[in-house]
Design an enzyme around this catalytic site. Structure first.
Site, mmCIF file in Angstrom:
data_model
loop_
_atom_site.group_PDB
_atom_site.id
_atom_site.type_symbol
_atom_site.label_atom_id
_atom_site.label_comp_id
_atom_site.label_asym_id
_atom_site.label_seq_id
_atom_site.Cartn_x
_atom_site.Cartn_y
_atom_site.Cartn_z
ATOM 1 N N HIS A 144 7.761 -7.501 -1.382
ATOM 2 C CA HIS A 144 7.488 -6.725 -0.164
ATOM 3 C C HIS A 144 8.497 -7.090 0.942
ATOM 4 C CE1 HIS A 144 3.954 -4.765 -1.571
ATOM 5 N NE2 HIS A 144 3.108 -5.762 -1.440
ATOM 6 N N TYR A 200 6.155 8.033 -2.346
ATOM 7 C CA TYR A 200 4.843 8.176 -3.007
ATOM 8 C C TYR A 200 4.469 9.657 -3.114
ATOM 9 C CZ TYR A 200 -0.226 7.345 -3.676
ATOM 10 O OH TYR A 200 -1.527 7.322 -4.138
ATOM 11 N N TRP A 257 1.423 1.518 -8.858
ATOM 12 C CA TRP A 257 1.841 2.682 -9.656
ATOM 13 C C TRP A 257 3.273 2.486 -10.162
ATOM 14 C CZ3 TRP A 257 1.996 8.303 -7.249
ATOM 15 C CH2 TRP A 257 1.998 9.252 -8.283
ATOM 16 N N THR A 277 2.987 0.496 -4.913
ATOM 17 C CA THR A 277 3.543 -0.623 -5.703
ATOM 18 C C THR A 277 2.914 -0.697 -7.091
ATOM 19 O OG1 THR A 277 3.356 -1.754 -3.563
ATOM 20 C CG2 THR A 277 4.229 -3.030 -5.413
ATOM 21 N N ARG A 305 5.775 5.176 1.510
ATOM 22 C CA ARG A 305 4.661 6.113 1.650
ATOM 23 C C ARG A 305 4.591 6.512 3.115
ATOM 24 N NH1 ARG A 305 -1.577 4.666 -0.162
ATOM 25 N NH2 ARG A 305 -2.230 6.833 -0.394
ATOM 26 N N SER A 343 -4.573 2.764 4.198
ATOM 27 C CA SER A 343 -4.804 2.100 2.913
ATOM 28 C C SER A 343 -4.831 0.579 3.113
ATOM 29 C CB SER A 343 -3.705 2.499 1.923
ATOM 30 O OG SER A 343 -3.891 1.855 0.697
ATOM 31 N N LYS A 389 0.809 -1.237 0.000
ATOM 32 C CA LYS A 389 0.000 0.000 0.000
ATOM 33 C C LYS A 389 0.834 1.275 0.000
ATOM 34 C CE LYS A 389 -2.804 -2.736 -0.369
ATOM 35 N NZ LYS A 389 -3.280 -2.875 -1.731
ATOM 36 N N SER A 390 1.994 1.173 -0.631
ATOM 37 C CA SER A 390 2.883 2.335 -0.661
ATOM 38 C C SER A 390 3.056 2.902 -2.060
ATOM 39 C CB SER A 390 4.256 1.933 -0.112
ATOM 40 O OG SER A 390 4.122 1.504 1.209
HETATM 41 P P1 PAP Z 1 -0.058 -3.297 -3.079
HETATM 42 O O1 PAP Z 1 1.156 -3.164 -2.229
HETATM 43 O O2 PAP Z 1 -1.077 -4.195 -2.500
HETATM 44 O O3 PAP Z 1 0.278 -3.606 -4.481
HETATM 45 P P2 PAP Z 1 -0.150 -0.503 -3.580
HETATM 46 O O4 PAP Z 1 -0.301 -0.369 -5.038
HETATM 47 O O5 PAP Z 1 1.236 -0.331 -3.018
HETATM 48 O O6 PAP Z 1 -0.769 -1.866 -3.081
HETATM 49 O O7 PAP Z 1 -1.045 0.560 -2.845
HETATM 50 C C1 PAP Z 1 -2.361 0.832 -3.191
HETATM 51 C C2 PAP Z 1 -2.519 2.325 -2.970
HETATM 52 O O8 PAP Z 1 -1.970 3.024 -4.093
HETATM 53 C C3 PAP Z 1 -3.978 2.725 -2.890
HETATM 54 O O9 PAP Z 1 -3.995 3.871 -2.047
HETATM 55 P P3 PAP Z 1 -5.305 4.343 -1.219
HETATM 56 O O10 PAP Z 1 -5.843 3.157 -0.501
HETATM 57 O O11 PAP Z 1 -4.810 5.398 -0.279
HETATM 58 O O12 PAP Z 1 -6.228 4.898 -2.232
HETATM 59 C C4 PAP Z 1 -4.286 3.063 -4.344
HETATM 60 O O13 PAP Z 1 -5.410 3.880 -4.515
HETATM 61 C C5 PAP Z 1 -2.995 3.758 -4.743
HETATM 62 N N1 PAP Z 1 -2.755 3.713 -6.191
HETATM 63 C C6 PAP Z 1 -2.993 2.686 -7.040
HETATM 64 N N2 PAP Z 1 -2.648 3.017 -8.293
HETATM 65 C C7 PAP Z 1 -2.181 4.297 -8.244
HETATM 66 C C8 PAP Z 1 -1.691 5.200 -9.246
HETATM 67 N N3 PAP Z 1 -1.625 4.868 -10.514
HETATM 68 N N4 PAP Z 1 -1.306 6.421 -8.839
HETATM 69 C C9 PAP Z 1 -1.374 6.779 -7.530
HETATM 70 N N5 PAP Z 1 -1.829 5.968 -6.549
HETATM 71 C C10 PAP Z 1 -2.236 4.732 -6.899
#
Ligand code: PAP
Length: 330
Positions: free
Chosen positions: A136, A225, A78, A76, A158, A166, A73-74
């Protein structure tokens, strides 16, 4: 012992051996109600522990590999989209990008809960170079071959408050048989303050990569982030230079950086059919759960000021003297 579908006898024994080992690890409850297991200083979620062990024991890095690392949720998802696009920009134009039809997590796969949990010894040698993977795991738990090879590691972090909130929302979306999720963010908060969260402690994850990035800046890039949110063009250039794939003047003039940032933007990715529908089997979650709000400072809707202050104080104490700090609001 677990019955396994893995074919060779050698692999079956390997999986059973890990099963026995995991049962002996200290265990706590995650936000989703499922266990977290503590191994060599890291709390692993139940669906990743076997894959993490196997990855640590068996992965052989190549000098051209790119490893994207993070706490969950940091950013990844993106970072996966951005790196895939930078690396493959001469193969696919943004209009033909596989990102339009494939979720970022399938284009860049996780070691722990995907590649090494589906198969204890996945055959990764055939993948085209440069191979891009994601993890991770903490820096010091990475397989020695990653730390010894010339491969590049990009870590994204993040601020701890948004990361925590998140993850809370994400974990509560899991539906696991016979497992009751925690009822509120307050219920798991004491554990988080002790570092007990998926791939926690938070501070050990960030500090490991932060120190590595200072010691070996050519090998480890440390991104935030919040910095990407503030200036994606600058961050994309930094990423491309680190990967030794800098944007040429011609590319800059032609708007390649803007095209990639638009393609990988939250608004674009979240609305794509492939990310609105479908299911990411490895994490047991719908693809849409990886796209929620993407805001800096959204934590204030779920954490009380006293909880935020308490957790920030703990993190600041842990990071004291490191030079690392976080932006917690826009
Ligand atoms: P993961 O580690 O499970 O892969 P990860 O992608 O690191 O998750 O984190 C998800 C967060 O990134 C979400 O944040 P939020 O809960 O605060 O909304 C998600 O919305 C955000 N996120 C996903 N894609 C993007 C993007 N393209 N640009 C910016 N933030 C994004």
């Amino acid at each position: 012992m677990e019955t396994t579908t893995i074919s060779s006898n050698g692999e079956r024994e390997l999986k059973d051996e890990i099963q026995g080992l995991v049962a002996s690890f200290p265990s706590e409850k995650n936000w989703d109600g499922a266990p977290l297991y503590f191994y060599k200083g890291v709390w692993y979620p139940v669906f990743a522990i076997r894959g993490a062990l196997s990855f640590q024991q068996h992965f052989i890095a190549q000098d051209t590999d790119i490893i994207l690392a993070s706490m969950p949720k940091s950013g990844t998802t993106w970072l996966k989209a951005l790196t895939f696009s930078v690396v493959n920009r001469n193969i696919y134009s943004p209009k033909e990008s596989p990102l339009l039809t494939t979720p970022p997590h399938e284009l860049v796969r996780f070691f722990e809960m995907d590649l090494y949990s589906k198969n204890q010894l996945p055959d990764l040698k055939q993948l085209p170079s440069p191979r891009i993977f994601s993890s991770h795991s903490h820096y010091r738990t990475l397989p020695q071959s990653i730390r010894d090879s010339g491969c590049k590691i990009v870590y994204i972090c993040r601020n701890p408050l948004d990361q925590l909130v998140s993850y809370f929302h994400f974990a509560r979306k899991f539906k696991r048989e016979n497992v009751k999720p925690l009822s509120s963010i307050d219920e798991g908060f004491d554990n988080v303050c002790l570092g007990i969260q998926s791939y926690g402690p938070f501070w050990d994850s960030v500090l490991g990569y932060w120190k590595a990035s200072l010691e070996r800046p050519d090998k480890v890039l440390f991104l935030k982030y919040e910095d990407l949110k503030e200036d994606i063009t600058f961050s994309l250039k930094k990423l491309a230079e680190f990967l030794v794939l800098p944007f040429s003047e011609k590319e800059e003039k032609e708007g390649v950086i803007e095209e990639i940032s638009k393609l990988c933007s939250f608004d674009n990715l979240k609305d794509l059919e492939v990310n609105r529908t479908g299911f990411f089997e490895s994490a047991g979650a719908p693809n849409s759960t990886f796209f929620r709000k993407a805001k800096v400072g959204d934590w204030c809707n779920d954490l009380s000021p006293s909880m935020a202050e308490c957790f920030l104080k703990i993190v600041e104490e842990k990071l004291a003297g490191s030079g690392l700090s976080f932006k917690v609001s826009e």
